[in-house]
Design an enzyme around this catalytic site. Structure first.
Site, PDB file in Angstrom:
ATOM      1  N   CYS A  81     -21.579  -5.338 -49.822  1.00 33.29           N
ATOM      2  CA  CYS A  81     -21.626  -4.382 -48.698  1.00 33.29           C
ATOM      3  C   CYS A  81     -21.096  -3.014 -49.151  1.00 33.29           C
ATOM      4  O   CYS A  81     -21.647  -2.447 -50.083  1.00 33.29           O
ATOM      5  CB  CYS A  81     -20.886  -4.961 -47.492  1.00 33.29           C
ATOM      6  SG  CYS A  81     -21.296  -4.130 -45.956  1.00 33.29           S
ATOM      7  N   HIS A 197     -23.941 -10.110 -46.841  1.00 30.53           N
ATOM      8  CA  HIS A 197     -22.695 -10.809 -47.138  1.00 30.53           C
ATOM      9  C   HIS A 197     -22.993 -12.245 -47.554  1.00 30.53           C
ATOM     10  O   HIS A 197     -23.241 -13.090 -46.701  1.00 30.53           O
ATOM     11  CB  HIS A 197     -21.796 -10.824 -45.895  1.00 30.53           C
ATOM     12  CG  HIS A 197     -21.176  -9.497 -45.616  1.00 30.53           C
ATOM     13  ND1 HIS A 197     -19.934  -9.150 -46.092  1.00 30.53           N
ATOM     14  CD2 HIS A 197     -21.630  -8.426 -44.942  1.00 30.53           C
ATOM     15  CE1 HIS A 197     -19.645  -7.920 -45.708  1.00 30.53           C
ATOM     16  NE2 HIS A 197     -20.664  -7.447 -45.005  1.00 30.53           N
ATOM     17  N   GLU A 199     -20.978 -14.432 -48.505  1.00 31.77           N
ATOM     18  CA  GLU A 199     -19.930 -15.329 -47.991  1.00 31.77           C
ATOM     19  C   GLU A 199     -20.088 -15.613 -46.505  1.00 31.77           C
ATOM     20  O   GLU A 199     -19.346 -16.404 -45.928  1.00 31.77           O
ATOM     21  CB  GLU A 199     -18.538 -14.742 -48.304  1.00 31.77           C
ATOM     22  CG  GLU A 199     -18.049 -13.612 -47.389  1.00 31.77           C
ATOM     23  CD  GLU A 199     -18.704 -12.255 -47.647  1.00 31.77           C
ATOM     24  OE1 GLU A 199     -19.717 -12.176 -48.364  1.00 31.77           O
ATOM     25  OE2 GLU A 199     -18.192 -11.258 -47.089  1.00 31.77           O
TER      26      GLU A 199
END
Lengths: 215, 236
Positions: A81, A197, A199
């Site tokens: 990001c 993202h 994650e």
């Protein structure tokens, strides 16, 4: 076992990123000082919020120069990001701001209108399809960020700005929002970046993280 | 975990962690934790639940309830929340929105608007879980919140919450058609077709669903397959 360093400099969701790296069975070190970066195998640079603030925090903690040296030394680094955005030369968020300059290009606002002239809602939040620049991006075998991830899988995005690489060949994948093409992943040598993202993108996201830790 | 009707008559449903895992495995796109009585008791007790959740769940997590300051936000983010949602404290002190947004970015600041109908085309913004009337027009408050830096709006219809009779499409449409930021609709989903209506007629970007899933009347997977067949672009 490989040790993955997550930069802990006061920006980004360190907790969930560390959990995600543990989930894929790797050791995680939270890196709070620049020297520590040399003691890990791969480095993840998270970042959320405003570009200028993220850059300022990297500088304040003495990370920016050392990070450039690490990248020159070809240690694998993944920016996520705003962590990817600061790898570029400059951003136009709140006026022109300088980045780390490891990748050529700029960070620009997502167009305010979609291609039909309707208001584009910003930030771009949610799950969007990831489209590879090359069909064979997901080929099997260690050495590709998207190995074993199908083209058009959905990943989680949350951003108001997006990168425009000067050299389009570093762009590995894109997504489409309001009809506009937004860069979603970049690679230059051992330097990687994702606008989404990993994650926060469920099992396909964890796969991308795992692929990165194989470099 | 608890669930009520029109934010009242709360009944215990079960352990939030177990539900979170179930929804993650079933393909939920995002989770919202809302400590709906936090403001009443002036507490902020979700931290442990948040930290446990993010150990095994890798989708975005929004946490709301009882957030009064930038420090509260920082603590929640450090425990693994990706976004926070504010209502009561933002109504009492609207500057809180710009403080959160400038410190952590607009993308992290969700403003929840609890709207109660007071006649045709008119809604009031309530707070403290729908117990207090702010005296503000809910739609004006939405524009104000965006102006101050809200990154998303979570529009909860108090009249429809837990009623399973469909969402307040008039309210959603009035906000969504002019909103510069994404809108999440909440309150009233009783069937799969209610989700489609919120998207097609309410023009919203996302739908938050509690009741339908909490009481096992449908699974996340079934809902997604249904709306996908109605040509809504959704992650399967």
């Amino acid at each position: 076992m490989k040790k993955i360093g997550v930069l802990d400099y006061g920006s980004g969701n360190i907790h969930s990123l560390a959990m995600a790296v543990r989930k894929i069975g790797r050791d995680v070190d939270l890196i709070t000082s620049p020297e520590q970066m040399w003691q890990v195998d791969n480095i993840i640079l998270p970042g959320v919020g405003a570009f200028g603030r993220v850059m300022q925090k990297l500088k304040d903690k003495g990370f920016s120069d050392e990070l450039i040296a690490i990248i020159r030394a070809k240690k694998p680094v993944l920016g996520i990001c705003v962590g990817m955005q600061v790898l570029f030369e400059f951003s136009y968020e709140f006026g022109k701001q300088e980045g780390l300059g490891c990748l050529e290009g700029s960070v620009d606002e997502i167009p305010r209108y979609d291609i039909n002239g309707n208001l584009n809602r910003i930030p771009h939040v949610g799950w969007s399809d990831l489209i590879y620049q090359r069909e064979d991006e997901a080929v099997e075998g260690i050495g590709e960020l998207f190995c074993s991830v199908n083209n058009y899988e959905s990943f989680y995005f949350i951003h108001s700005f997006s990168v425009s690489p000067a050299n389009s060949s570093i762009s590995v994948a894109h997504t489409i929002y309001g009809g506009h093409v937004l860069t979603a992943a970049v690679r230059q040598g051992m330097l990687f970046g994702t606008q989404f993202h990993p994650e926060k993108s469920g099992s396909v996201g964890l796969k991308v993280l795992e692929n990165f830790t194989c470099f | 975990m608890i669930k009520g009707i029109q934010l009242e008559g709360l009944r215990i449903v079960g352990d939030p962690g177990e539900f979170a895992t179930k929804y993650y495995n079933a393909g939920a796109d995002e989770l919202i934790y809302s400590d709906i009585v936090a403001s009443l008791y002036g507490r902020n007790s979700l931290l442990d639940i948040v930290a446990k959740t993010t150990k095994d769940i890798f989708i975005p997590l929004t946490v709301g309830g009882g957030i009064r300051s930038v420090n509260d936000v920082e603590t929640l983010l450090r425990h693994g929340a990706d976004k926070i949602s504010v209502n009561s404290a933002a109504i009492q002190r609207p500057e809180l929105i710009s403080e959160i947004s400038s410190r952590f970015g607009a993308q992290c600041c969700v403003v929840e608007i609890q709207a109660k109908s007071i006649g045709k085309g008119k809604w009031m913004a309530l707070y403290d879980s729908g117990r207090e009337n702010s005296g503000r027009d809910a739609i004006d408050w939405a524009w104000d919140a965006i102006e101050r830096g809200a990154g998303e709006l979570l529009i909860t219809s108090i009249d429809r919450d837990g009623c399973r009779k469909g969402m307040d499409l008039d309210l959603l449409r009035r906000i969504s058609l002019r909103s510069a930021v994404p809108v999440i609709a909440s309150g009233g989903v009783g069937s799969h077709s209610d989700i489609c209506e919120a998207v097609f007629e309410g023009n919203v970007d996302a739908v938050a669903i509690g009741d339908l899933f909490h009481f096992d009347r449908a699974t996340v997977g079934e809902a997604k397959e249904y709306i996908s067949r109605q040509n809504i672009n959704v992650r399967l």
